[in-house]
Design a protein around this motif. Structure first.
Motif, PDB file in Angstrom:
ATOM      1  N   MET A 104       3.514  -0.806  -8.874  1.00 42.84           N
ATOM      2  CA  MET A 104       2.453  -0.680  -8.469  1.00 42.84           C
ATOM      3  C   MET A 104       2.617   0.778  -8.760  1.00 42.84           C
ATOM      4  O   MET A 104       4.009   1.472  -8.471  1.00 42.84           O
ATOM      5  CB  MET A 104       1.712  -1.465  -7.204  1.00 42.84           C
ATOM      6  N   ILE A 105       1.523   1.509 -10.227  1.00 42.31           N
ATOM      7  CA  ILE A 105       1.692   2.741 -10.295  1.00 42.31           C
ATOM      8  C   ILE A 105       0.777   3.274  -9.511  1.00 42.31           C
ATOM      9  O   ILE A 105      -0.184   2.881  -8.377  1.00 42.31           O
ATOM     10  CB  ILE A 105       1.468   2.833 -11.571  1.00 42.31           C
ATOM     11  N   PRO A 106       0.896   4.647  -8.860  1.00 43.57           N
ATOM     12  CA  PRO A 106      -0.361   5.423  -8.413  1.00 43.57           C
ATOM     13  C   PRO A 106      -1.810   5.259  -8.347  1.00 43.57           C
ATOM     14  O   PRO A 106      -2.712   5.260  -7.777  1.00 43.57           O
ATOM     15  CB  PRO A 106       0.705   6.336  -8.208  1.00 43.57           C
ATOM     16  N   ASP A 107      -1.689   4.533 -10.128  1.00 43.43           N
ATOM     17  CA  ASP A 107      -3.234   4.708 -10.304  1.00 43.43           C
ATOM     18  C   ASP A 107      -3.918   3.231  -9.347  1.00 43.43           C
ATOM     19  O   ASP A 107      -4.850   3.196  -9.308  1.00 43.43           O
ATOM     20  CB  ASP A 107      -3.409   5.056 -11.976  1.00 43.43           C
ATOM     21  N   GLU A 108      -3.330   2.088  -9.698  1.00 40.87           N
ATOM     22  CA  GLU A 108      -2.800   1.317  -9.635  1.00 40.87           C
ATOM     23  C   GLU A 108      -3.232   0.556  -8.308  1.00 40.87           C
ATOM     24  O   GLU A 108      -4.172   0.483  -7.597  1.00 40.87           O
ATOM     25  CB  GLU A 108      -2.131  -0.241 -10.102  1.00 40.87           C
ATOM     26  N   LEU A 109      -2.741   1.663  -7.075  1.00 35.86           N
ATOM     27  CA  LEU A 109      -3.490   1.762  -5.773  1.00 35.86           C
ATOM     28  C   LEU A 109      -4.045   2.249  -5.555  1.00 35.86           C
ATOM     29  O   LEU A 109      -5.320   2.044  -4.300  1.00 35.86           O
ATOM     30  CB  LEU A 109      -1.503   2.574  -4.876  1.00 35.86           C
ATOM     31  N   ARG A 110      -4.347   3.510  -6.430  1.00 34.05           N
ATOM     32  CA  ARG A 110      -5.895   4.197  -5.795  1.00 34.05           C
ATOM     33  C   ARG A 110      -6.767   3.129  -5.712  1.00 34.05           C
ATOM     34  O   ARG A 110      -7.624   2.370  -5.192  1.00 34.05           O
ATOM     35  CB  ARG A 110      -5.962   5.561  -6.591  1.00 34.05           C
ATOM     36  N   PHE A 146      -6.863  -0.315  -6.102  1.00 32.86           N
ATOM     37  CA  PHE A 146      -6.856  -1.115  -5.516  1.00 32.86           C
ATOM     38  C   PHE A 146      -8.097  -0.910  -3.408  1.00 32.86           C
ATOM     39  O   PHE A 146      -8.407  -1.774  -3.306  1.00 32.86           O
ATOM     40  CB  PHE A 146      -5.364  -2.166  -5.297  1.00 32.86           C
ATOM     41  N   CYS A 147      -6.904   0.042  -3.429  1.00 34.30           N
ATOM     42  CA  CYS A 147      -7.865   0.719  -1.591  1.00 34.30           C
ATOM     43  C   CYS A 147      -9.307   0.720  -2.122  1.00 34.30           C
ATOM     44  O   CYS A 147     -10.368   0.450  -1.495  1.00 34.30           O
ATOM     45  CB  CYS A 147      -6.777   2.199  -1.557  1.00 34.30           C
ATOM     46  N   LEU A 148      -9.723   0.949  -3.584  1.00 35.25           N
ATOM     47  CA  LEU A 148     -11.217   1.844  -3.167  1.00 35.25           C
ATOM     48  C   LEU A 148     -11.653   0.513  -3.923  1.00 35.25           C
ATOM     49  O   LEU A 148     -13.452   0.909  -3.521  1.00 35.25           O
ATOM     50  CB  LEU A 148     -11.395   2.912  -3.921  1.00 35.25           C
ATOM     51  N   ALA A 149     -11.767  -0.349  -4.000  1.00 34.91           N
ATOM     52  CA  ALA A 149     -11.982  -1.667  -4.308  1.00 34.91           C
ATOM     53  C   ALA A 149     -12.541  -2.246  -3.120  1.00 34.91           C
ATOM     54  O   ALA A 149     -13.428  -3.137  -2.908  1.00 34.91           O
ATOM     55  CB  ALA A 149     -11.301  -2.490  -5.381  1.00 34.91           C
ATOM     56  N   THR A 198     -12.989   4.807   1.197  1.00 31.55           N
ATOM     57  CA  THR A 198     -12.999   5.803   0.809  1.00 31.55           C
ATOM     58  C   THR A 198     -11.991   6.392   0.667  1.00 31.55           C
ATOM     59  O   THR A 198     -10.736   6.448   1.721  1.00 31.55           O
ATOM     60  CB  THR A 198     -13.823   6.719   1.623  1.00 31.55           C
ATOM     61  N   GLU A 199     -11.731   7.289   0.055  1.00 33.08           N
ATOM     62  CA  GLU A 199     -10.610   8.546   0.279  1.00 33.08           C
ATOM     63  C   GLU A 199     -10.491   9.933   0.724  1.00 33.08           C
ATOM     64  O   GLU A 199     -12.071  10.059   0.044  1.00 33.08           O
ATOM     65  CB  GLU A 199      -9.844   8.689  -1.331  1.00 33.08           C
ATOM     66  N   THR A 200      -9.776  10.079   1.425  1.00 32.22           N
ATOM     67  CA  THR A 200     -10.195  11.612   1.960  1.00 32.22           C
ATOM     68  C   THR A 200      -9.278  11.842   1.575  1.00 32.22           C
ATOM     69  O   THR A 200      -7.704  11.612   1.715  1.00 32.22           O
ATOM     70  CB  THR A 200     -10.634  11.272   3.689  1.00 32.22           C
ATOM     71  N   LEU A 207       2.117  -9.083  -2.912  1.00 29.95           N
ATOM     72  CA  LEU A 207       2.363  -8.703  -2.029  1.00 29.95           C
ATOM     73  C   LEU A 207       2.157  -7.151  -1.297  1.00 29.95           C
ATOM     74  O   LEU A 207       0.855  -6.935  -0.310  1.00 29.95           O
ATOM     75  CB  LEU A 207       3.429  -9.242  -1.799  1.00 29.95           C
ATOM     76  N   VAL A 208       2.347  -6.221  -2.117  1.00 26.90           N
ATOM     77  CA  VAL A 208       1.894  -5.103  -1.234  1.00 26.90           C
ATOM     78  C   VAL A 208       0.389  -5.194  -1.795  1.00 26.90           C
ATOM     79  O   VAL A 208      -0.082  -4.613  -0.723  1.00 26.90           O
ATOM     80  CB  VAL A 208       1.707  -3.886  -3.159  1.00 26.90           C
ATOM     81  N   GLU A 209      -0.324  -5.740  -2.644  1.00 26.18           N
ATOM     82  CA  GLU A 209      -2.213  -5.758  -2.559  1.00 26.18           C
ATOM     83  C   GLU A 209      -2.317  -6.477  -1.293  1.00 26.18           C
ATOM     84  O   GLU A 209      -3.398  -6.548  -0.551  1.00 26.18           O
ATOM     85  CB  GLU A 209      -2.722  -6.885  -3.981  1.00 26.18           C
ATOM     86  N   GLN A 210      -2.141  -7.826  -0.531  1.00 29.06           N
ATOM     87  CA  GLN A 210      -2.245  -8.383   0.246  1.00 29.06           C
ATOM     88  C   GLN A 210      -1.709  -7.879   0.931  1.00 29.06           C
ATOM     89  O   GLN A 210      -3.064  -7.685   2.195  1.00 29.06           O
ATOM     90  CB  GLN A 210      -1.003  -9.966   0.328  1.00 29.06           C
TER      91      GLN A 210
END
Length: 121
Positions: A1-7, A9-12, A17-19, A97-100
């Protein structure tokens, strides 16, 4: 997983929200309903990792199975884990697994929906 994918996924996730309360580079992902944190990551760091809230029993099992999963860095070691996402290949923690684990972390902190009391009658 790369940083853009992490961001992404979290924001979906619902009410995510991201702070940046600590500094300009550490992304802190919270639920807008109650402001509780479910993920933290310095998305631009050379040592790319994410810290997540985790059930204590599951945390022990995950740390035994994956050397890249450690007790939460600068967090409550019982309730938080940190996943090293910088590795690739056979030893890396699988993206699914990271996404879960991100989803589970969000579920642990999201606002609880109260159901209206049913009237008997």
């Amino acid at each position: 997983m790369i940083p853009d994918e992490l961001r992404e996924f979290c924001l979906a996730l619902p009410q995510a929200t991201e702070t940046f309360p600590f500094d300009e580079s550490t992304s802190v992902f919270k639920t807008s309903g109650n402001g509780k944190i479910f993920a933290l990551s310095d998305l631009g760091a050379s040592a790319f990792s994410v810290s997540l809230k985790c059930d204590p029993d599951e945390s022990v099992a995950l740390r035994s199975a994956y050397p890249q999963i450690t007790p939460g860095y600068h967090l409550n070691k019982k309730h938080w884990i940190t996943i090293d996402l910088g590795g690739a290949g056979a030893g890396a923690v699988p993206d699914d697994l990271v996404e879960q684990l991100i989803t589970d972390s969000h579920r642990l902190v999201r606002p609880k929906v109260r159901r209206p009391a049913q009237s008997s009658g």
